[in-house]
Design a protein around this motif. Structure first.
Motif, PDB file in Angstrom:
ATOM      1  N   UNK A  12      -5.954  -8.961  -7.669  1.00  0.00           N
ATOM      2  CA  UNK A  12      -5.415  -7.606  -7.733  1.00  0.00           C
ATOM      3  C   UNK A  12      -4.046  -7.598  -7.063  1.00  0.00           C
ATOM      4  N   UNK A  13      -3.187  -6.708  -7.551  1.00  0.00           N
ATOM      5  CA  UNK A  13      -1.796  -6.665  -7.096  1.00  0.00           C
ATOM      6  C   UNK A  13      -1.360  -5.213  -6.948  1.00  0.00           C
ATOM      7  N   UNK A  14      -0.534  -4.933  -5.932  1.00  0.00           N
ATOM      8  CA  UNK A  14       0.095  -3.622  -5.766  1.00  0.00           C
ATOM      9  C   UNK A  14       1.446  -3.677  -6.477  1.00  0.00           C
ATOM     10  N   UNK A  15       1.668  -2.782  -7.404  1.00  0.00           N
ATOM     11  CA  UNK A  15       2.947  -2.716  -8.132  1.00  0.00           C
ATOM     12  C   UNK A  15       3.790  -1.512  -7.724  1.00  0.00           C
ATOM     13  N   UNK A  16       3.115  -0.466  -7.237  1.00  0.00           N
ATOM     14  CA  UNK A  16       3.801   0.766  -6.886  1.00  0.00           C
ATOM     15  C   UNK A  16       3.351   1.210  -5.513  1.00  0.00           C
ATOM     16  N   UNK A  17       4.213   1.435  -4.564  1.00  0.00           N
ATOM     17  CA  UNK A  17       5.670   1.388  -4.642  1.00  0.00           C
ATOM     18  C   UNK A  17       6.174  -0.034  -4.884  1.00  0.00           C
ATOM     19  N   UNK A 106      -3.075  -3.109   1.840  1.00  0.00           N
ATOM     20  CA  UNK A 106      -3.821  -4.267   1.348  1.00  0.00           C
ATOM     21  C   UNK A 106      -4.703  -3.809   0.193  1.00  0.00           C
ATOM     22  N   UNK A 107      -4.763  -4.607  -0.857  1.00  0.00           N
ATOM     23  CA  UNK A 107      -5.657  -4.298  -1.972  1.00  0.00           C
ATOM     24  C   UNK A 107      -6.586  -5.488  -2.214  1.00  0.00           C
ATOM     25  N   UNK A 108      -7.812  -5.163  -2.604  1.00  0.00           N
ATOM     26  CA  UNK A 108      -8.769  -6.192  -3.005  1.00  0.00           C
ATOM     27  C   UNK A 108      -9.615  -5.633  -4.163  1.00  0.00           C
ATOM     28  N   UNK A 109     -10.098  -6.517  -4.993  1.00  0.00           N
ATOM     29  CA  UNK A 109     -10.922  -6.135  -6.136  1.00  0.00           C
ATOM     30  C   UNK A 109     -12.300  -6.780  -6.015  1.00  0.00           C
ATOM     31  N   UNK A 110     -13.257  -6.184  -6.710  1.00  0.00           N
ATOM     32  CA  UNK A 110     -14.627  -6.698  -6.786  1.00  0.00           C
ATOM     33  C   UNK A 110     -14.969  -6.863  -8.254  1.00  0.00           C
ATOM     34  N   UNK A 111     -15.692  -7.923  -8.593  1.00  0.00           N
ATOM     35  CA  UNK A 111     -16.101  -8.105  -9.989  1.00  0.00           C
ATOM     36  C   UNK A 111     -17.553  -7.671 -10.182  1.00  0.00           C
ATOM     37  N   UNK A 135      -0.667  -7.870  -0.129  1.00  0.00           N
ATOM     38  CA  UNK A 135      -0.185  -7.056   0.980  1.00  0.00           C
ATOM     39  C   UNK A 135       1.252  -6.603   0.757  1.00  0.00           C
ATOM     40  N   UNK A 136       1.508  -5.322   1.003  1.00  0.00           N
ATOM     41  CA  UNK A 136       2.855  -4.745   0.936  1.00  0.00           C
ATOM     42  C   UNK A 136       3.115  -4.086   2.279  1.00  0.00           C
ATOM     43  N   UNK A 148      16.154   9.387   6.928  1.00  0.00           N
ATOM     44  CA  UNK A 148      15.129   8.369   7.182  1.00  0.00           C
ATOM     45  C   UNK A 148      14.397   8.036   5.883  1.00  0.00           C
ATOM     46  N   UNK A 149      14.147   6.735   5.674  1.00  0.00           N
ATOM     47  CA  UNK A 149      13.471   6.247   4.468  1.00  0.00           C
ATOM     48  C   UNK A 149      12.402   5.236   4.850  1.00  0.00           C
ATOM     49  N   UNK A 150      11.420   5.103   3.975  1.00  0.00           N
ATOM     50  CA  UNK A 150      10.454   4.003   4.060  1.00  0.00           C
ATOM     51  C   UNK A 150      10.804   3.038   2.944  1.00  0.00           C
ATOM     52  N   UNK A 151      10.990   1.762   3.282  1.00  0.00           N
ATOM     53  CA  UNK A 151      11.259   0.706   2.297  1.00  0.00           C
ATOM     54  C   UNK A 151      10.010  -0.168   2.233  1.00  0.00           C
ATOM     55  N   UNK A 152       9.610  -0.510   1.017  1.00  0.00           N
ATOM     56  CA  UNK A 152       8.380  -1.274   0.827  1.00  0.00           C
ATOM     57  C   UNK A 152       8.709  -2.702   0.427  1.00  0.00           C
ATOM     58  N   UNK A 153       8.183  -3.652   1.215  1.00  0.00           N
ATOM     59  CA  UNK A 153       8.454  -5.070   0.995  1.00  0.00           C
ATOM     60  C   UNK A 153       7.203  -5.765   0.483  1.00  0.00           C
ATOM     61  N   UNK A 154       7.336  -6.408  -0.667  1.00  0.00           N
ATOM     62  CA  UNK A 154       6.249  -7.214  -1.226  1.00  0.00           C
ATOM     63  C   UNK A 154       6.358  -8.625  -0.643  1.00  0.00           C
ATOM     64  N   UNK A 155       5.352  -9.477  -0.845  1.00  0.00           N
ATOM     65  CA  UNK A 155       5.407 -10.828  -0.266  1.00  0.00           C
ATOM     66  C   UNK A 155       6.636 -11.613  -0.714  1.00  0.00           C
TER      67      UNK A 155
END
Length: 168
Positions: A12-17, A106-111, A135-136, A148-155
């Motif tokens: 699983x992946x976080x795409x947004x933000x 953090x995101x995780x998936x279950x099958x 993790x973002x 003021x802003x929040x900036x989101x950093x991917x791995x």
């Protein structure tokens, strides 16, 4: 043949933000102001064996607690009997306050077999099939306009850039 990769692991992946996306800490959305505004965190999950993704969860406190994410498509198998050969899109609404107060999302998936992704990366010789929790990390900064802003950093950043929080 014994090193061929025929199926992907549950992932699983976080795409947004998005990577380096900025969200202003002030402002108003749907009648909510400032840090009380809702932000949709979203992405996709996939199981390469064609098995369905049963659940996706988001954590904002290092994995101590988890929020249920709403899955969007597919509800039914697409073809080949009952196989899900597609991404499962997911999203979760959280307040901007929750995002900026977290060290990371953090995101995780279950099958369907109740298997989940591992917490940490397991390195191997080819670097393939690493499917640990995605993790973002949010960072607070002041823009050129003084706001003021929040900036989101991917791995890692897109393409061949060296941008991102994960370093070798």
């Amino acid at each position: 043949p014994d090193t061929m990769c025929m199926e992907q692991n549950l992932n699983s992946v976080i795409c947004r933000p998005g990577h380096n996306e900025l969200i202003a800490l002030d402002g108003e959305t749907d009648g909510r102001r400032g840090l009380d505004r809702l932000v949709k965190v979203g992405g996709y999950a996939y199981h390469g064996a064609g098995h369905g993704v049963q659940r996706v969860e988001l954590s904002l406190d290092g994995g101590k607690t988890w929020k249920y994410c709403w899955r969007r498509l597919p509800d039914n198998p697409l073809r080949h009997g009952n196989k899900f050969w597609t991404w499962c899109f997911w999203e979760c609404e959280v307040t901007l306050r929750e995002l900026v107060n977290s060290h990371e999302m953090i995101v995780r998936a279950w099958d369907v077999f109740k298997n989940t992704q591992p917490e940490h990366i397991t390195w191997n010789l080819t670097g393939m099939l690493n499917n640990a929790w995605y993790r973002v990390r949010p960072e607070l900064e002041t823009g050129a306009d003084g706001k003021a802003y929040a900036r989101f950093k991917h791995p890692v950043g897109p393409g061949a850039t060296s941008d991102g929080w994960m370093k070798p």
